[in-house]
Design a protein around this motif. Sequence first.
Motif, PDB file in Angstrom:
ATOM      1  N   GLY A  41      64.840  42.219  52.405  1.00 48.94           N
ATOM      2  CA  GLY A  41      64.413  40.865  52.053  1.00 48.94           C
ATOM      3  C   GLY A  41      64.222  39.957  53.251  1.00 48.94           C
ATOM      4  O   GLY A  41      64.017  38.747  53.090  1.00 48.94           O
ATOM      5  N   LYS A  42      64.254  40.520  54.466  1.00 50.39           N
ATOM      6  CA  LYS A  42      64.158  39.702  55.673  1.00 50.39           C
ATOM      7  C   LYS A  42      62.818  38.969  55.757  1.00 50.39           C
ATOM      8  O   LYS A  42      62.771  37.766  56.027  1.00 50.39           O
ATOM      9  CB  LYS A  42      64.358  40.573  56.920  1.00 50.39           C
ATOM     10  N   THR A  43      61.731  39.698  55.542  1.00 53.40           N
ATOM     11  CA  THR A  43      60.408  39.076  55.634  1.00 53.40           C
ATOM     12  C   THR A  43      60.217  38.042  54.536  1.00 53.40           C
ATOM     13  O   THR A  43      59.660  36.962  54.776  1.00 53.40           O
ATOM     14  CB  THR A  43      59.309  40.151  55.555  1.00 53.40           C
ATOM     15  N   THR A  44      60.679  38.333  53.342  1.00 58.79           N
ATOM     16  CA  THR A  44      60.575  37.369  52.246  1.00 58.79           C
ATOM     17  C   THR A  44      61.311  36.084  52.585  1.00 58.79           C
ATOM     18  O   THR A  44      60.808  34.975  52.352  1.00 58.79           O
ATOM     19  CB  THR A  44      61.148  37.964  50.946  1.00 58.79           C
ATOM     20  N   VAL A  85      55.834  33.678  63.718  1.00 60.65           N
ATOM     21  CA  VAL A  85      55.309  34.816  64.479  1.00 60.65           C
ATOM     22  C   VAL A  85      55.346  36.035  63.565  1.00 60.65           C
ATOM     23  O   VAL A  85      56.409  36.432  63.086  1.00 60.65           O
ATOM     24  CB  VAL A  85      56.154  35.081  65.733  1.00 60.65           C
ATOM     25  N   HIS A  86      54.180  36.629  63.331  1.00 65.33           N
ATOM     26  CA  HIS A  86      54.078  37.790  62.443  1.00 65.33           C
ATOM     27  C   HIS A  86      54.298  39.091  63.221  1.00 65.33           C
ATOM     28  O   HIS A  86      53.996  39.176  64.411  1.00 65.33           O
ATOM     29  CB  HIS A  86      52.693  37.848  61.786  1.00 65.33           C
ATOM     30  N   GLN A  87      54.789  40.088  62.515  1.00 66.92           N
ATOM     31  CA  GLN A  87      54.949  41.405  63.131  1.00 66.92           C
ATOM     32  C   GLN A  87      53.589  41.943  63.568  1.00 66.92           C
ATOM     33  O   GLN A  87      53.452  42.504  64.651  1.00 66.92           O
ATOM     34  CB  GLN A  87      55.612  42.376  62.159  1.00 66.92           C
ATOM     35  N   GLN A 151      50.706  43.973  73.127  1.00 69.68           N
ATOM     36  CA  GLN A 151      50.023  42.813  73.710  1.00 69.68           C
ATOM     37  C   GLN A 151      49.634  41.812  72.627  1.00 69.68           C
ATOM     38  O   GLN A 151      49.767  40.601  72.815  1.00 69.68           O
ATOM     39  CB  GLN A 151      48.802  43.276  74.496  1.00 69.68           C
ATOM     40  N   LEU A 152      49.184  42.308  71.484  1.00 73.87           N
ATOM     41  CA  LEU A 152      48.831  41.414  70.381  1.00 73.87           C
ATOM     42  C   LEU A 152      50.055  40.647  69.891  1.00 73.87           C
ATOM     43  O   LEU A 152      49.969  39.457  69.561  1.00 73.87           O
ATOM     44  CB  LEU A 152      48.216  42.212  69.235  1.00 73.87           C
ATOM     45  N   GLN A 153      51.196  41.319  69.847  1.00 76.54           N
ATOM     46  CA  GLN A 153      52.416  40.625  69.441  1.00 76.54           C
ATOM     47  C   GLN A 153      52.746  39.504  70.422  1.00 76.54           C
ATOM     48  O   GLN A 153      53.157  38.405  70.020  1.00 76.54           O
ATOM     49  CB  GLN A 153      53.586  41.603  69.336  1.00 76.54           C
ATOM     50  N   ARG A 154      52.551  39.757  71.712  1.00 69.71           N
ATOM     51  CA  ARG A 154      52.840  38.726  72.707  1.00 69.71           C
ATOM     52  C   ARG A 154      51.835  37.577  72.627  1.00 69.71           C
ATOM     53  O   ARG A 154      52.189  36.421  72.875  1.00 69.71           O
ATOM     54  CB  ARG A 154      52.877  39.337  74.111  1.00 69.71           C
ATOM     55  N   ALA A 170      60.315  34.201  63.557  1.00 65.14           N
ATOM     56  CA  ALA A 170      59.687  35.398  64.095  1.00 65.14           C
ATOM     57  C   ALA A 170      60.068  36.610  63.254  1.00 65.14           C
ATOM     58  O   ALA A 170      61.252  36.904  63.090  1.00 65.14           O
ATOM     59  CB  ALA A 170      60.099  35.613  65.550  1.00 65.14           C
ATOM     60  N   ASP A 171      59.060  37.302  62.735  1.00 65.42           N
ATOM     61  CA  ASP A 171      59.279  38.460  61.878  1.00 65.42           C
ATOM     62  C   ASP A 171      59.004  39.739  62.668  1.00 65.42           C
ATOM     63  O   ASP A 171      57.855  40.092  62.912  1.00 65.42           O
ATOM     64  CB  ASP A 171      58.358  38.384  60.655  1.00 65.42           C
ATOM     65  N   GLU A 172      60.069  40.414  63.093  1.00 60.43           N
ATOM     66  CA  GLU A 172      59.943  41.635  63.901  1.00 60.43           C
ATOM     67  C   GLU A 172      58.945  41.425  65.044  1.00 60.43           C
ATOM     68  O   GLU A 172      57.960  42.161  65.184  1.00 60.43           O
ATOM     69  CB  GLU A 172      59.500  42.807  63.020  1.00 60.43           C
TER      70      GLU A 172
END
Length: 268
Positions: A41-44, A85-87, A151-154, A170-172
Motif C-alpha cells: 500500500g506504499k504507492t497508494t 517523484v514517480h518511480q 537517468q530518467l528517474q534523476r 518520492a515513490d521508489e
Amino acid sequence: MTLKLTGVEHVHANGQHSLVGIDLAVEAGERVAIIGPSGAGKTTLLRILATALKPSAGSFELLGAQPWALGDAARQRLRARVALVHQAPPLPPRQRVVTAVLAGRLGQWSLGKSLASLLYPVDSAGAHAELQRLDLGDKLFERCDQLSGGQLQRVGIARALYQQAEVLLADEPVSAMDPVLASHTLAVLSREAQNRGVTLLASLHAVDLALEHFPRIVGIRDGRIAFDKPAERVTPDDLRALYANEQLGRQDSASPVGKPMVVQIPRC
C-alpha cells in the motif's frame, strides 16, 4: 503539522482494501521513509498524500487544509505546493530534459509563461543547476528517450527539486540506479529537505538506504502500519515480521525497470 491522516482507508473498485485504518502525522521538515513488501500500500498512500487519489474513508489534512473539502481550483493550488517523484517519471519521450525539469513550476507560473517555456526554456540555468546536483548537467538539451531508466528517474527528481515545493513525496525514486548512485541521489534529496525545511516522504524497497538516509521509518504491511519509529530503534525482528513470507530476490514484474527486488535485513 504538515500532514495528518486519521483512520484513512482506500478501497479499490473490486472491493479490495489497499489501506486500512491509517493514522499518520508528519511535522514540517521531517524526513520519513516508508518501507514494506510489494503490494503493501506504499504507492497508494503516497498518491493520497499527493491528492492524486481520494481516500475512501477517514480524514486527511495537508498543509492546514482538507484537500477534498476544497473546490477544484483551490485543490489545484494546494497540489502546486506538493511535489511527487514517480518511480517511472511520466516524461514524453521526445521532450527535452530542460523542458521536463522546468515543468516542475508549471503550477506556479502564468499560462503565458508556461506556454512560452514549452517553446523556449525560460530558465535553462535553473534547470541546469538542479541537474548538475544529480550529475546530469551534460544532459540538459537531450531528449528523454535517449536516457537510461536511472537517468530518467534523476530527471524526475530534478523536476521536483526545481518545483521548490513544501512537501516532497518520492515513490521508489532510485529503483533503477546502482547502489552507489542510489545512495548519492537520496543524499541530495535528504540534504535539500534539511536545508529548506522541506517535508520529505519516500517509499523504498532498499531497507539499508532507508535506515541510512531517513531518521524516521514507517513500515507498512497489508495496508496497515506495522510500526512507526526512529531509524535507530528499528530492529531485525521488526524487519523480519514486516517482510515475512516475502519472496526475496524474486523478479518484480510490476517494476518498470525489470530489476530483481531484493530485501536485505540489515544488522541493526
